[in-house]
Design an enzyme around this catalytic site. Structure first.
Site, PDB file in Angstrom:
ATOM      1  N   CYS A 148     -11.894 -38.993  43.982  1.00  0.00           N
ATOM      2  CA  CYS A 148     -12.689 -38.550  42.839  1.00  0.00           C
ATOM      3  C   CYS A 148     -13.462 -37.278  43.171  1.00  0.00           C
ATOM      4  O   CYS A 148     -14.511 -37.337  43.819  1.00  0.00           O
ATOM      5  CB  CYS A 148     -13.645 -39.666  42.406  1.00  0.00           C
ATOM      6  SG  CYS A 148     -14.674 -39.221  40.996  1.00  0.00           S
ATOM      7  N   CYS A 151     -16.937 -36.995  41.631  1.00  0.00           N
ATOM      8  CA  CYS A 151     -17.940 -37.822  42.301  1.00  0.00           C
ATOM      9  C   CYS A 151     -18.345 -37.229  43.640  1.00  0.00           C
ATOM     10  O   CYS A 151     -19.528 -37.170  43.980  1.00  0.00           O
ATOM     11  CB  CYS A 151     -17.389 -39.222  42.562  1.00  0.00           C
ATOM     12  SG  CYS A 151     -16.505 -39.936  41.181  1.00  0.00           S
ATOM     13  N   ASP A 152     -17.364 -36.827  44.442  1.00  0.00           N
ATOM     14  CA  ASP A 152     -17.646 -36.499  45.847  1.00  0.00           C
ATOM     15  C   ASP A 152     -17.614 -35.006  46.164  1.00  0.00           C
ATOM     16  O   ASP A 152     -18.163 -34.591  47.188  1.00  0.00           O
ATOM     17  CB  ASP A 152     -16.628 -37.225  46.745  1.00  0.00           C
ATOM     18  CG  ASP A 152     -16.786 -38.739  46.639  1.00  0.00           C
ATOM     19  OD1 ASP A 152     -17.905 -39.185  46.341  1.00  0.00           O
ATOM     20  OD2 ASP A 152     -15.802 -39.463  46.837  1.00  0.00           O
TER      21      ASP A 152
HETATM   22  C1  LIG Z   1     -14.189 -43.620  45.933  1.00  0.00           C
HETATM   23  C2  LIG Z   1     -14.836 -43.545  44.562  1.00  0.00           C
HETATM   24  C3  LIG Z   1     -16.038 -42.880  44.440  1.00  0.00           C
HETATM   25  C4  LIG Z   1     -16.651 -42.777  43.191  1.00  0.00           C
HETATM   26  N1  LIG Z   1     -17.848 -42.140  43.082  1.00  0.00           N
HETATM   27  C5  LIG Z   1     -18.459 -42.042  41.871  1.00  0.00           C
HETATM   28  C6  LIG Z   1     -19.715 -41.376  41.741  1.00  0.00           C
HETATM   29  O1  LIG Z   1     -20.250 -40.833  42.706  1.00  0.00           O
HETATM   30  N2  LIG Z   1     -20.266 -41.323  40.500  1.00  0.00           N
HETATM   31  C7  LIG Z   1     -19.652 -41.889  39.388  1.00  0.00           C
HETATM   32  O2  LIG Z   1     -20.222 -41.833  38.293  1.00  0.00           O
HETATM   33  N3  LIG Z   1     -18.476 -42.508  39.488  1.00  0.00           N
HETATM   34  C8  LIG Z   1     -17.859 -42.602  40.690  1.00  0.00           C
HETATM   35  N4  LIG Z   1     -16.638 -43.217  40.796  1.00  0.00           N
HETATM   36  C9  LIG Z   1     -16.034 -43.763  39.573  1.00  0.00           C
HETATM   37  C10 LIG Z   1     -16.695 -45.109  39.232  1.00  0.00           C
HETATM   38  O3  LIG Z   1     -16.644 -45.923  40.360  1.00  0.00           O
HETATM   39  C11 LIG Z   1     -15.981 -45.786  38.068  1.00  0.00           C
HETATM   40  O4  LIG Z   1     -15.963 -44.936  36.947  1.00  0.00           O
HETATM   41  C12 LIG Z   1     -16.687 -47.084  37.682  1.00  0.00           C
HETATM   42  O5  LIG Z   1     -16.799 -47.947  38.805  1.00  0.00           O
HETATM   43  C13 LIG Z   1     -15.947 -47.813  36.581  1.00  0.00           C
HETATM   44  O6  LIG Z   1     -16.633 -48.980  36.317  1.00  0.00           O
HETATM   45  P1  LIG Z   1     -15.961 -50.241  35.598  1.00  0.00           P
HETATM   46  O7  LIG Z   1     -17.057 -51.210  35.425  1.00  0.00           O
HETATM   47  O8  LIG Z   1     -15.207 -49.791  34.407  1.00  0.00           O
HETATM   48  O9  LIG Z   1     -14.843 -50.808  36.598  1.00  0.00           O
HETATM   49  P2  LIG Z   1     -14.764 -51.071  38.151  1.00  0.00           P
HETATM   50  O10 LIG Z   1     -15.893 -50.494  38.906  1.00  0.00           O
HETATM   51  O11 LIG Z   1     -13.380 -50.672  38.527  1.00  0.00           O
HETATM   52  O12 LIG Z   1     -14.875 -52.677  38.255  1.00  0.00           O
HETATM   53  C14 LIG Z   1     -13.877 -53.520  37.742  1.00  0.00           C
HETATM   54  C15 LIG Z   1     -13.939 -54.883  38.415  1.00  0.00           C
HETATM   55  O13 LIG Z   1     -13.044 -55.779  37.741  1.00  0.00           O
HETATM   56  C16 LIG Z   1     -12.404 -56.609  38.699  1.00  0.00           C
HETATM   57  N5  LIG Z   1     -11.130 -57.151  38.205  1.00  0.00           N
HETATM   58  C17 LIG Z   1     -10.010 -56.469  37.848  1.00  0.00           C
HETATM   59  N6  LIG Z   1      -9.031 -57.329  37.476  1.00  0.00           N
HETATM   60  C18 LIG Z   1      -9.557 -58.565  37.572  1.00  0.00           C
HETATM   61  C19 LIG Z   1      -9.046 -59.894  37.357  1.00  0.00           C
HETATM   62  N7  LIG Z   1      -7.803 -60.120  36.944  1.00  0.00           N
HETATM   63  N8  LIG Z   1      -9.845 -60.961  37.601  1.00  0.00           N
HETATM   64  C20 LIG Z   1     -11.125 -60.776  38.037  1.00  0.00           C
HETATM   65  N9  LIG Z   1     -11.660 -59.553  38.260  1.00  0.00           N
HETATM   66  C21 LIG Z   1     -10.888 -58.466  38.046  1.00  0.00           C
HETATM   67  C22 LIG Z   1     -12.188 -55.659  39.883  1.00  0.00           C
HETATM   68  O14 LIG Z   1     -11.975 -56.401  41.070  1.00  0.00           O
HETATM   69  C23 LIG Z   1     -13.487 -54.857  39.884  1.00  0.00           C
HETATM   70  O15 LIG Z   1     -14.463 -55.452  40.699  1.00  0.00           O
HETATM   71  C24 LIG Z   1     -16.007 -43.353  42.038  1.00  0.00           C
HETATM   72  C25 LIG Z   1     -14.792 -44.023  42.174  1.00  0.00           C
HETATM   73  C26 LIG Z   1     -14.203 -44.134  43.432  1.00  0.00           C
HETATM   74  C27 LIG Z   1     -12.898 -44.869  43.567  1.00  0.00           C
END
Ligand SMILES: Cc1cc2nc3c(=O)[nH]c(=O)nc-3n(C[C@H](O)[C@H](O)[C@H](O)COP(=O)(O)OP(=O)(O)OC[C@H]3O[C@@H](n4cnc5c(N)ncnc54)[C@H](O)[C@@H]3O)c2cc1C
Length: 368
Positions: A148, A151-152
């Site tokens: 990302c 992000c980084d």
């Molecule tokens: C390395 C990295 C660094 C990042 N840094 C930043 C940053 O600095 N700033 C920023 O704003 N964004 C950052 N992001 C992006 C940010 O992390 C995402 O936009 C955000 O986490 C999305 O949130 P979410 O709640 O939609 O899903 P997620 O954070 O993806 O959470 C989804 C959850 O659902 C669970 N899940 C999926 N399928 C199932 C299932 N069948 N049963 C049970 N559980 C399930 C997963 O295990 C997970 O825990 C980064 C992403 C990455 C990969």
């Protein structure tokens, strides 16, 4: 062993920023949400708390002027959701039945019925699967390797340093162009001799004097140490098989994301890639009572703050639905819990048994 049966008004899948924000809002609205999230799984790179559990510094989430570590931030989100009474189960949801309400979710130990469902299962960055790429301590992921740039990219470790972006599509061009703001130079490593990116993105990238392309080449390994982070990559030319070491201070993998929607295939409307389609003006999916928030329905922004924002929307939408109020669907029509449809032009209401009535209230002036 027979499974334990539960019945809830609101179930949330996923404990990233979207799921936990939905939990905070629906718990504060006294809806007693149940949040289900997958346990730690090193291979799938999942942990309760979502994608931010595999990153280090988060600098762009409002409210943390000095930045905050990703896992620490998610622990705060969780504490806030717990404070208002969110119930948590750590399990993979293995099957869902969304054809009728209550919806039914299956985990290994539970069968859960729910009146509304908020899907916040996120998306996963695709990785190359090469040595050095795994998350610290097994590799340099989070210590010079990222998926990302938004992000980084601005982190001090990458400033005025040579960086590498892997990929040839629109995302890779966008990430590479963005990184030229900070890096001394950005090198795009691509397996082919032409890009998959749209013409407009290619033109922009080719015009950028800080961007260079390394064609017909694959990365075999990311090199570095825990102390110094990334110091280089081992490259292999796919036409000549020649190998070489290329010095750089960061590697951004930009070969795409996969929304976590396999579970819902054939039951819920998605786009071609698999992102869940929502209304645009609400988080409603094509199934009344099922809402989607965060990265699972967002192929564009994919940020913690946007995920949290749509998590809030999903909780308010579910609350509306449970209160028998209409919720906007992706088709533009509005639907109530009882199955009434208000047409997109707001002219008519279609009752559950198919009758159409005008959507007008005629007021009689007092005394008439
Ligand atoms: C390395 C990295 C660094 C990042 N840094 C930043 C940053 O600095 N700033 C920023 O704003 N964004 C950052 N992001 C992006 C940010 O992390 C995402 O936009 C955000 O986490 C999305 O949130 P979410 O709640 O939609 O899903 P997620 O954070 O993806 O959470 C989804 C959850 O659902 C669970 N899940 C999926 N399928 C199932 C299932 N069948 N049963 C049970 N559980 C399930 C997963 O295990 C997970 O825990 C980064 C992403 C990455 C990969």
């Amino acid at each position: 062993m027979s499974k334990q049966r539960l019945h809830r008004n609101v179930v949330i899948i996923g404990s990233g920023p979207a799921g936990l924000t939905a939990a905070i809002y629906s718990a504060r609205a006294n809806l007693k949400p149940l949040l289900i999230d997958a346990p730690v799984d090193a291979e799938k790179q999942t942990a309760p708390g979502g994608q931010l559990m595999i990153t280090t510094e988060v600098e762009n989430y409002p409210g943390f002027a000095e930045g905050i570590q990703g896992p620490e931030m998610m622990a705060e989100f969780r504490r806030q959701a717990e404070r208002f009474g969110t119930e948590f189960i750590e399990a993979w949801i293995e099957k869902v039945e969304l054809r009728e309400r209550p919806f039914i979710l299956h985990t290994r130990e539970y069968v859960i019925q729910t009146e509304t469902l908020i899907i916040a299962s996120g998306a996963s960055a695709k990785w190359l699967g090469i040595p050095g790429e795994a998350k610290v301590p097994d590799g340099l992921g989070g210590n010079g390797v990222s998926a990302c740039a938004t992000c980084d990219g601005p982190l001090p470790a990458f400033r005025n340093k040579p960086l590498v972006v892997v990929g040839g599509g629109d995302t890779a061009m966008e990430e590479a162009t963005f990184l030229t703001r900070y890096a001394s130079r950005v090198f795009v490593v691509h397996r082919r001799d032409k890009l998959r990116a749209s013409k407009i993105m290619q033109d922009k990238a080719f015009r950028n004097p800080k961007l260079e392309f390394i064609w017909d080449t694959a990365i075999e390994e990311i090199l570095g140490t825990p102390e110094d982070g990334v110091t280089g990559i081992r490259l292999r030319n796919l036409k000549t098989a020649a190998k070489r070491i290329f010095a750089c201070s960061g590697v951004f993998i930009a070969i795409g994301h996969k929304p976590n929607t396999d579970l819902f295939k054939g039951q819920i409307e998605t786009d071609q890639v698999g992102y869940i389609k929502t209304s645009g003006r609400s988080t409603a999916t094509n199934i009344p009572g099922v809402f989607a928030s965060g990265d699972v329905q967002d192929s564009i922004y994919r940020q913690a703050v946007t995920a949290a924002g749509t998590g809030c929307m999903a909780a308010l939408d579910a609350e509306r639905f449970l209160d028998h109020l209409p919720v906007m669907m992706p088709s533009g029509e509005e639907v109530t819990r009882e199955g009434e449809h208000i047409t997109a032009d707001q002219e008519a209401i279609i009752t559950p048994d198919g009758h159409m009535i005008p959507n007008k209230t005629e007021y009689a002036a007092p005394g008439e």
